[in-house]
Design a protein around this motif. Structure first.
Motif, PDB file in Angstrom:
ATOM      1  N   GLY A   1      76.042  35.688  69.843  1.00 52.69           N
ATOM      2  CA  GLY A   1      74.663  35.207  69.672  1.00 52.69           C
ATOM      3  C   GLY A   1      73.621  36.310  69.538  1.00 52.69           C
ATOM      4  N   ILE A   2      74.054  37.560  69.483  1.00 49.75           N
ATOM      5  CA  ILE A   2      73.072  38.647  69.376  1.00 49.75           C
ATOM      6  C   ILE A   2      72.590  38.790  67.934  1.00 49.75           C
ATOM      7  CG2 ILE A   2      72.845  41.182  69.415  1.00 49.75           C
ATOM      8  CD1 ILE A   2      74.220  41.221  72.062  1.00 49.75           C
ATOM      9  N   GLN A   3      71.276  38.932  67.791  1.00 53.04           N
ATOM     10  CA  GLN A   3      70.672  39.257  66.498  1.00 53.04           C
ATOM     11  C   GLN A   3      70.586  40.773  66.431  1.00 53.04           C
ATOM     12  OE1 GLN A   3      69.206  37.464  63.998  1.00 53.04           O
ATOM     13  NE2 GLN A   3      69.746  35.450  64.823  1.00 53.04           N
ATOM     14  N   TRP A   4      71.116  41.354  65.362  1.00 50.60           N
ATOM     15  CA  TRP A   4      71.097  42.816  65.262  1.00 50.60           C
ATOM     16  C   TRP A   4      69.938  43.266  64.385  1.00 50.60           C
ATOM     17  CZ3 TRP A   4      74.345  45.480  68.379  1.00 50.60           C
ATOM     18  CH2 TRP A   4      75.409  44.761  68.949  1.00 50.60           C
ATOM     19  N   VAL A   5      69.320  44.334  64.790  1.00 45.94           N
ATOM     20  CA  VAL A   5      68.164  44.855  64.048  1.00 45.94           C
ATOM     21  C   VAL A   5      68.277  46.375  63.912  1.00 45.94           C
ATOM     22  CG1 VAL A   5      66.623  43.009  64.848  1.00 45.94           C
ATOM     23  CG2 VAL A   5      66.764  45.139  66.158  1.00 45.94           C
ATOM     24  N   ILE A   6      67.394  46.926  63.088  1.00 46.55           N
ATOM     25  CA  ILE A   6      67.292  48.386  63.016  1.00 46.55           C
ATOM     26  C   ILE A   6      66.567  48.824  64.288  1.00 46.55           C
ATOM     27  CG2 ILE A   6      66.364  50.362  61.718  1.00 46.55           C
ATOM     28  CD1 ILE A   6      66.221  48.530  59.250  1.00 46.55           C
ATOM     29  N   ASN A   7      67.077  49.845  64.945  1.00 39.26           N
ATOM     30  CA  ASN A   7      66.433  50.379  66.144  1.00 39.26           C
ATOM     31  C   ASN A   7      64.937  50.610  65.868  1.00 39.26           C
ATOM     32  OD1 ASN A   7      66.306  51.672  68.711  1.00 39.26           O
ATOM     33  ND2 ASN A   7      66.408  53.647  67.655  1.00 39.26           N
ATOM     34  N   PRO A   8      64.051  50.092  66.761  1.00 37.66           N
ATOM     35  CA  PRO A   8      62.605  50.112  66.449  1.00 37.66           C
ATOM     36  C   PRO A   8      62.045  51.476  66.029  1.00 37.66           C
ATOM     37  CG  PRO A   8      62.995  49.044  68.586  1.00 37.66           C
ATOM     38  CD  PRO A   8      64.333  49.460  68.055  1.00 37.66           C
ATOM     39  N   TRP A   9      62.465  52.561  66.687  1.00 37.78           N
ATOM     40  CA  TRP A   9      61.918  53.887  66.331  1.00 37.78           C
ATOM     41  C   TRP A   9      62.441  54.347  64.971  1.00 37.78           C
ATOM     42  CZ3 TRP A   9      63.516  52.477  71.164  1.00 37.78           C
ATOM     43  CH2 TRP A   9      62.550  52.497  72.169  1.00 37.78           C
ATOM     44  N   ASP A  10      63.681  53.923  64.634  1.00 37.71           N
ATOM     45  CA  ASP A  10      64.256  54.299  63.339  1.00 37.71           C
ATOM     46  C   ASP A  10      63.508  53.564  62.231  1.00 37.71           C
ATOM     47  OD1 ASP A  10      65.999  55.480  65.070  1.00 37.71           O
ATOM     48  OD2 ASP A  10      67.670  54.142  64.656  1.00 37.71           O
ATOM     49  N   GLU A  11      63.116  52.328  62.531  1.00 36.33           N
ATOM     50  CA  GLU A  11      62.380  51.521  61.562  1.00 36.33           C
ATOM     51  C   GLU A  11      61.004  52.154  61.294  1.00 36.33           C
ATOM     52  OE1 GLU A  11      61.683  47.566  62.979  1.00 36.33           O
ATOM     53  OE2 GLU A  11      62.158  46.694  61.031  1.00 36.33           O
ATOM     54  N   LEU A  12      60.387  52.666  62.361  1.00 36.02           N
ATOM     55  CA  LEU A  12      59.094  53.354  62.190  1.00 36.02           C
ATOM     56  C   LEU A  12      59.275  54.648  61.399  1.00 36.02           C
ATOM     57  CD1 LEU A  12      57.466  52.841  65.709  1.00 36.02           C
ATOM     58  CD2 LEU A  12      56.672  51.850  63.564  1.00 36.02           C
ATOM     59  N   SER A  13      60.388  55.364  61.654  1.00 35.00           N
ATOM     60  CA  SER A  13      60.681  56.593  60.906  1.00 35.00           C
ATOM     61  C   SER A  13      60.814  56.279  59.423  1.00 35.00           C
ATOM     62  CB  SER A  13      62.003  57.215  61.360  1.00 35.00           C
ATOM     63  OG  SER A  13      61.981  57.500  62.710  1.00 35.00           O
ATOM     64  N   LEU A  14      61.565  55.216  59.139  1.00 36.76           N
ATOM     65  CA  LEU A  14      61.785  54.814  57.742  1.00 36.76           C
ATOM     66  C   LEU A  14      60.446  54.491  57.082  1.00 36.76           C
ATOM     67  CD1 LEU A  14      63.569  53.983  55.350  1.00 36.76           C
ATOM     68  CD2 LEU A  14      63.909  51.759  56.448  1.00 36.76           C
ATOM     69  N   THR A  15      59.605  53.771  57.813  1.00 37.17           N
ATOM     70  CA  THR A  15      58.288  53.414  57.275  1.00 37.17           C
ATOM     71  C   THR A  15      57.500  54.665  56.914  1.00 37.17           C
ATOM     72  OG1 THR A  15      58.287  51.398  58.589  1.00 37.17           O
ATOM     73  CG2 THR A  15      56.138  52.171  57.799  1.00 37.17           C
ATOM     74  N   ARG A  16      57.497  55.648  57.830  1.00 38.28           N
ATOM     75  CA  ARG A  16      56.738  56.866  57.557  1.00 38.28           C
ATOM     76  C   ARG A  16      57.338  57.636  56.377  1.00 38.28           C
ATOM     77  NH1 ARG A  16      52.198  58.580  56.553  1.00 38.28           N
ATOM     78  NH2 ARG A  16      51.912  60.827  56.734  1.00 38.28           N
ATOM     79  N   ALA A  17      58.669  57.674  56.317  1.00 38.69           N
ATOM     80  CA  ALA A  17      59.333  58.374  55.205  1.00 38.69           C
ATOM     81  C   ALA A  17      58.911  57.744  53.875  1.00 38.69           C
ATOM     82  CB  ALA A  17      60.843  58.305  55.377  1.00 38.69           C
ATOM     83  N   LEU A  18      58.848  56.410  53.847  1.00 36.53           N
ATOM     84  CA  LEU A  18      58.473  55.715  52.608  1.00 36.53           C
ATOM     85  C   LEU A  18      56.999  55.949  52.267  1.00 36.53           C
ATOM     86  CD1 LEU A  18      60.458  52.411  53.198  1.00 36.53           C
ATOM     87  CD2 LEU A  18      61.024  54.224  51.570  1.00 36.53           C
TER      88      LEU A  18
ATOM     89  N   ILE B   1      64.367  63.148  52.068  1.00 34.10           N
ATOM     90  CA  ILE B   1      64.317  62.770  53.486  1.00 34.10           C
ATOM     91  C   ILE B   1      65.524  61.902  53.827  1.00 34.10           C
ATOM     92  CG2 ILE B   1      63.005  61.556  55.289  1.00 34.10           C
ATOM     93  CD1 ILE B   1      60.452  62.166  53.845  1.00 34.10           C
ATOM     94  N   LEU B   2      66.110  62.180  54.961  1.00 33.72           N
ATOM     95  CA  LEU B   2      67.168  61.312  55.504  1.00 33.72           C
ATOM     96  C   LEU B   2      66.637  60.649  56.772  1.00 33.72           C
ATOM     97  CD1 LEU B   2      70.216  60.411  55.455  1.00 33.72           C
ATOM     98  CD2 LEU B   2      70.603  62.190  57.154  1.00 33.72           C
ATOM     99  N   VAL B   3      66.806  59.338  56.862  1.00 33.08           N
ATOM    100  CA  VAL B   3      66.447  58.623  58.090  1.00 33.08           C
ATOM    101  C   VAL B   3      67.740  58.081  58.700  1.00 33.08           C
ATOM    102  CG1 VAL B   3      65.109  56.735  59.082  1.00 33.08           C
ATOM    103  CG2 VAL B   3      64.209  57.971  57.098  1.00 33.08           C
ATOM    104  N   CYS B   4      68.019  58.473  59.929  1.00 37.88           N
ATOM    105  CA  CYS B   4      69.233  57.996  60.600  1.00 37.88           C
ATOM    106  C   CYS B   4      68.909  56.686  61.303  1.00 37.88           C
ATOM    107  CB  CYS B   4      69.713  59.026  61.614  1.00 37.88           C
ATOM    108  SG  CYS B   4      69.995  60.636  60.849  1.00 37.88           S
ATOM    109  N   ILE B   5      69.701  55.683  61.033  1.00 34.58           N
ATOM    110  CA  ILE B   5      69.391  54.385  61.650  1.00 34.58           C
ATOM    111  C   ILE B   5      70.530  53.901  62.542  1.00 34.58           C
ATOM    112  CG2 ILE B   5      67.689  53.662  59.911  1.00 34.58           C
ATOM    113  CD1 ILE B   5      69.837  51.850  58.709  1.00 34.58           C
ATOM    114  N   SER B   6      70.104  53.309  63.628  1.00 36.78           N
ATOM    115  CA  SER B   6      71.045  52.742  64.582  1.00 36.78           C
ATOM    116  C   SER B   6      70.880  51.223  64.538  1.00 36.78           C
ATOM    117  CB  SER B   6      70.732  53.315  65.963  1.00 36.78           C
ATOM    118  OG  SER B   6      71.621  52.809  66.909  1.00 36.78           O
ATOM    119  N   HIS B   7      71.980  50.544  64.838  1.00 39.11           N
ATOM    120  CA  HIS B   7      72.052  49.080  64.739  1.00 39.11           C
ATOM    121  C   HIS B   7      72.076  48.579  66.178  1.00 39.11           C
ATOM    122  CE1 HIS B   7      74.501  45.476  63.384  1.00 39.11           C
ATOM    123  NE2 HIS B   7      75.260  45.761  64.411  1.00 39.11           N
TER     124      HIS B   7
END
Lengths: 249, 321
Positions: free
Chosen positions: A30-47, A3-9
């Protein structure tokens, strides 16, 4: 199965964005950067799929298009549990450019399921997943809120107007993922953070692709009229106001 | 030339969204001095197709194929691309909804056409072709230049007023050469006849301030009385008080009704991201400092449990019920 999960910053979703250089650029100060919320959910499901031996998922890779400053976001994905990562060393100029870069990665590395969030919370284009699939000439399923693997076959739930459909497509395919795919994003544990330090991030140099769009100016939403407060003892007044002023009821 | 607009149909019927898209495409065509062609896929009657002429379509193309019965992103893209090419379309308008999002990005690559999605106004400029779109989840808007010869605009639902603009519409029924679909639909779960949250012009939404799922009666009643739909905030759907389809906010549904009534919702940034396109926002919350009041035009500071029944009564009175 791979599985490949594409992540955006993206900026943390609580960020109040500001712009600089005559409103042409995001003020990154001052911006805090995170994994795009939907990409983070995709990664969770992949795992989750990889954790279940019956699925036959052997590895979860994350891919990202961005310059070196985005590496902490990739490390975070590795800390959450991705096995390895790929970074295309380029400034993402638009969705078409990003999808074209990711397509090169997929052609070289070969994956069975490619997951992309349905949109990124910064530019809200909902474009990369579908574009990537078209570059690769493979199926894509959009608005995916469920992904299972049964007897080696991906079984997908997608959202349609007023309901859901269960669909199958042959691999490889792109799943364009929305809410529902996983309950909560998985959080990196200390062990994961330690392990992430030594996990490989493979570097790709970008291919030459022109972007098709250009962001020329940003503006803030138009200020809304100040709130008119109505006496809580007399909510009827609210209905009268809505009738007279908005003409909607 | 021509502006092409893809209008989905729902079991052979169009809805307000379809007319918004055609009205929008008609205006763009007017700006460009060209005509509007609408394309739909499926079995649609002549009378229904003619409705699109009322909102500015000069021509309506209806594609029928056994291979296009269910949404297959690849095949739908191919079918629309074939029409766009034969019509010589320079601008393609599509809805920024689930099916639009499945098709538009693929079409962008297939035709090498720049895509502007989440567009909520007419193009700001034709040369360079500049669209106005949502960015940062409603925290800002962007002016985006679409640099290619062919452009795709994915229009936000309920952002453009429908306008009658009757044309002597020509109907064309065509077959396109399409492979067998790779997407196989195994099962459909659909609630028929229910007003969709994304289609609703009035939405009544409850948050954690409602305290318990048992307190939802007046929210549902108010929505019904107003001919609207119900929604909720994320904690409410996470707790299972209300179904996930009702979750409105950044990661849930993005809606733009004319009137959004938020009850017991504090208004976290992520919630506002899903409703900031609403024309009017009403907030009912016991905390005067709740951020929802910063975006609301009308507010009541008070206990939802006490305020709601009185509101329901007031609406019943004006509706004569």
């Amino acid at each position: 199965m791979k599985i490949l999960v594409c992540i955006s910053h993206v900026p943390d979703t609580t960020t109040k964005v500001k712009f600089v250089d005559g409103d042409t650029k995001l003020d990154a100060n001052g911006i805090q950067w995170v994994i795009n919320p939907w990409d983070e959910l995709s990664l969770t499901r992949a795992l989750e799929l990889k954790d279940d031996a019956s699925t036959g998922v052997k590895s979860v890779t994350v891919a990202h298009v961005g310059n070196a400053t985005t590496e902490p976001t990739i490390r975070k994905a590795l800390a959450i549990g991705a096995d390895d990562a790929i970074r295309v060393n380029a400034e993402p100029t638009d969705a078409y450019f990003v999808a074209a870069q990711l397509a090169e990665v997929v052609k070289k590395e070969q994956f069975d399921i490619i997951m992309c969030g349905i949109e990124s919370s910064d530019y809200n284009n909902s474009a990369v997943g579908g574009m990537l699939a078209e570059f690769l000439d493979i199926p894509s399923v959009s608005a995916v809120s469920g992904l299972k693997i049964e007897n080696g076959q991906a079984v997908i739930t997608r959202e349609i107007d007023g309901g859901k459909e269960t669909v199958t497509v042959p691999t490889p395919f792109v799943a364009i993922v929305q809410k529902g795919i996983a309950k909560e994003p998985r959080i990196a544990a200390m062990r994961g953070i330690m392990m992430a330090r030594t996990k490989p991030i493979k570097l790709y140099e970008p291919v030459a692709v022109e972007s098709l769009t250009e962001y020329v100016r940003f503006e803030m939403p138009k200020p809304r009229a100040a709130c008119k407060f109505v006496d809580p003892e007399n909510p009827k007044e609210l209905i009268t106001l809505l009738q007279n002023e908005t003409k909607l009821i | 030339m021509s502006v092409l607009v893809y209008t989905e149909n729902w079991d052979g019927k169009f809805k307000k969204l379809s007319f918004e898209l055609v009205s929008y495409a008609g205006k763009v065509a007017e700006m460009m001095g060209t005509t509007t062609t609408a394309v739909t896929i499926g079995e649609v009657s002549d009378d229904e197709l003619k409705l699109l002429g009322k909102y500015g379509a000069n021509k309506v193309i209806c594609i029928k194929s056994d291979n296009l019965k269910n949404l297959d992103s690849q095949l739908f893209t191919n079918a629309i691309a074939q029409v766009a090419q034969s019509e010589g379309s320079k601008v393609i308008v599509i809805a920024n909804n689930n099916s639009g999002k499945a098709i538009a990005p693929r079409l962008s690559v297939k035709l090498k056409a720049a895509l502007g999605s989440g567009v909520s106004q007419l193009p700001l400029n034709l040369s360079p072709f500049t669209v106005y779109k949502r960015a940062f989840s409603g925290g800002a808007f962007a002016h985006v230049v679409l640099k290619t010869d062919v452009k795709i605009i994915a229009l936000t639902q309920n952002s453009f007023d429908i306008a009658e603009n009757s044309k002597d519409v020509k109907i064309e029924r065509i077959d396109v050469q399409i492979d067998a679909p790779k997407t196989v639909v195994k099962d459909v779960q659909k609630q028929a006849g229910k007003l969709l949250l994304t289609d609703a012009e009035i939405v009544v939404s409850g948050g954690r301030g409602m305290k318990s799922p048992d307190n939802w009666g007046p929210i549902v009643e108010l929505a019904e009385l107003l001919g609207g739909a119900t929604a909720c905030s994320r904690p409410v759907s996470d707790e299972g008080w209300r179904p996930h389809e009702e979750h409105t906010g950044q990661t849930g549904k993005i809606i733009a009704p004319n009137l959004y009534i938020a009850v017991g919702i504090s208004g976290a940034t992520q919630h506002i991201a899903g409703v900031s396109g609403s024309k009017y926002i009403v907030a009912i919350n016991s905390d005067k400092s709740a951020p929802i009041f910063e975006v609301a035009q009308y507010g009541i500071v008070g206990d939802a449990q006490k305020v709601l029944p009185k509101l329901v009564d007031a609406v019943k009175e004006i509706k004569g019920k």
